[in-house]
Design an enzyme around this catalytic site. Structure first.
Site, mmCIF file in Angstrom:
data_model
loop_
_atom_site.group_PDB
_atom_site.id
_atom_site.type_symbol
_atom_site.label_atom_id
_atom_site.label_comp_id
_atom_site.label_asym_id
_atom_site.label_seq_id
_atom_site.Cartn_x
_atom_site.Cartn_y
_atom_site.Cartn_z
ATOM 1 N NE ARG A 240 9.751 -14.623 -1.619
ATOM 2 C CZ ARG A 240 8.665 -13.925 -1.266
ATOM 3 N NH1 ARG A 240 7.893 -13.385 -2.186
ATOM 4 N NH2 ARG A 240 8.372 -13.757 0.014
ATOM 5 C CD GLU A 269 12.618 -9.429 -5.404
ATOM 6 O OE1 GLU A 269 12.050 -9.913 -6.401
ATOM 7 O OE2 GLU A 269 12.016 -9.041 -4.388
ATOM 8 C CG HIS A 287 8.609 -8.199 -4.191
ATOM 9 N ND1 HIS A 287 9.573 -9.127 -3.893
ATOM 10 C CD2 HIS A 287 7.457 -8.671 -3.642
ATOM 11 C CE1 HIS A 287 9.033 -10.107 -3.177
ATOM 12 N NE2 HIS A 287 7.747 -9.851 -3.014
HETATM 13 C C1 8YV Z 1 6.224 -8.706 0.729
HETATM 14 C C2 8YV Z 1 5.790 -10.956 -0.344
HETATM 15 O O1 8YV Z 1 5.848 -7.399 0.514
HETATM 16 O O2 8YV Z 1 4.475 -11.628 1.477
HETATM 17 C C3 8YV Z 1 5.316 -11.945 0.654
HETATM 18 O O3 8YV Z 1 5.798 -13.095 0.617
HETATM 19 O O4 8YV Z 1 6.458 -11.293 -1.251
HETATM 20 C C4 8YV Z 1 5.399 -9.519 -0.216
HETATM 21 O O5 8YV Z 1 4.086 -9.449 0.225
HETATM 22 C C5 8YV Z 1 7.703 -8.775 0.607
HETATM 23 O O6 8YV Z 1 8.181 -10.055 0.830
HETATM 24 C C6 8YV Z 1 8.383 -7.817 1.586
HETATM 25 O O7 8YV Z 1 8.177 -8.225 2.914
#
Ligand code: 8YV
Length: 323
Positions: A240, A269, A287
């Site tokens: 993150r 972001e 991402h």
């Molecule tokens: C997502 C992610 O695509 O699952 C997660 O925690 O970071 C990614 O797989 C993103 O959060 C959008 O939903």
């Protein structure tokens, strides 16, 4: 009988939208930008459920303004956009999408590690710019991956997936640090050795961050921690934004205090720290660690099934704070 009303807060696969429309009155925000908080509150009026991604903040203020809400289903495994205690206090179920993205995300962690260590994008920019006119013995010479030491900070499902790829596929020595140590059986499966955070920083040739974001993990990799890494090391963040101090990282990269970084996530972001955009020794992706068609569809279906299960039968598949 009127059907329950839900909000789908982001563009989504047509087949998943159609499935949701079999059960609910669906208000779909199909715009490319996330709904600003005030608009999110307005669109949630009268809604009992919502399908969100990581970009919609569900906090006490929003919950107080949206009293009909019963469930928010995140299409992500990470849920730092949720204030879970506030949701629990209001009796709102939170769900996420674990497991379906583990291997895909671990694959991407390795893709980013390889691209960073072997300077893939930096060399591509050079080629596209028409600069490939000569050969030099050290042209885009990067860091070795096979046989090197892979460090993993955060050893949940995705961290374990990365450990297995490194140990079994690339013959890497795997060390990790985590809040809790894995069982001996899991450590053996991952061929991973538990070390302190200081040892991890000092020994890793490639350090992959896979820990969840929380106030405790904010800037877990700041200037001081980056300073403890080897000057030849690479740092990979697929966890993150906010876990790395992006401004401090940009300085360290520019001054070559570490060799390179690969980032899929950023503080604030979709904005990216401007200094990261001007240093050559960083690979930047928007991402996309879970972004294969198959996995994104599985995530969307799981989020939809959580809404359908909970709102029609009182049972979600992957609840965070209840049943
Ligand atoms: C997502 C992610 O695509 O699952 C997660 O925690 O970071 C990614 O797989 C993103 O959060 C959008 O939903």
């Amino acid at each position: 009988m009127t059907r329950p009303a839900i909000l789908v807060a982001r563009p989504i696969f047509p087949e998943v939208l159609a499935l949701l429309r079999e059960h609910f009155e669906v208000d779909h925000h199909n715009g490319e930008n996330a709904l600003p908080p005030a608009e999110l509150v307005a669109r949630l009026q009268g809604k009992v459920g919502a399908l969100t991604t990581g970009s919609e903040r569900i906090d006490a203020a929003l919950l107080a303004a949206c009293p009909d809400l019963k469930i928010v289903a995140n299409m992500a495994v990470g849920y730092n956009n949720f204030d879970v205690p506030a949701m629990t206090a209001r009796g709102v179920l939170a769900t996420n999408t674990p497991d379906v993205l583990t291997d895909t995300t671990a694959d991407f962690g390795f893709a980013l590690l390889m691209a960073t260590a072997r300077r893939v994008t930096e060399s591509e920019h050079f080629l596209r710019a028409g600069l490939w006119t000569q050969w030099r013995y050290d042209m885009f010479a990067g860091a070795e991956v096979h046989g090197s030491t892979l460090g993993i900070l955060g050893m949940g499902r995705i961290g374990q997936g990365i450990a297995k790829r490194g140990a079994h596929g690339f013959g890497m020595k795997v060390i990790y640090h985590n809040r809790s140590r894995l069982s001996p059986a899991l450590e053996a499966e991952c061929k991973a050795t538990y070390v302190s955070k200081a040892e991890l920083l000092a020994q890793a040739d490639h350090l992959v961050l896979v820990l969840p974001y929380s106030p405790e993990s904010h800037h877990a990799m700041g200037a001081a921690e980056i300073g403890q890494m080897k000057p030849t090391a690479t740092l990979i963040n697929i966890a993150r934004g906010g876990i790395v101090d992006d401004a401090a990282l940009a300085v360290a990269l520019r001054e070559r205090r570490i060799a390179a970084a690969g980032l899929d996530v950023y503080e604030g972001e979709p904005k990216v720290h401007p200094d990261l955009l001007t240093v050559p020794n960083v690979v930047l992706t928007p991402h996309i660690a879970s972004a294969t068609v198959k996995t994104r569809l599985a995530m969307a279906r799981l989020a939809a099934d959580n809404l359908i299960g909970y709102l029609t039968q009182g049972k979600a598949l992957t609840p965070i704070n209840g049943s």
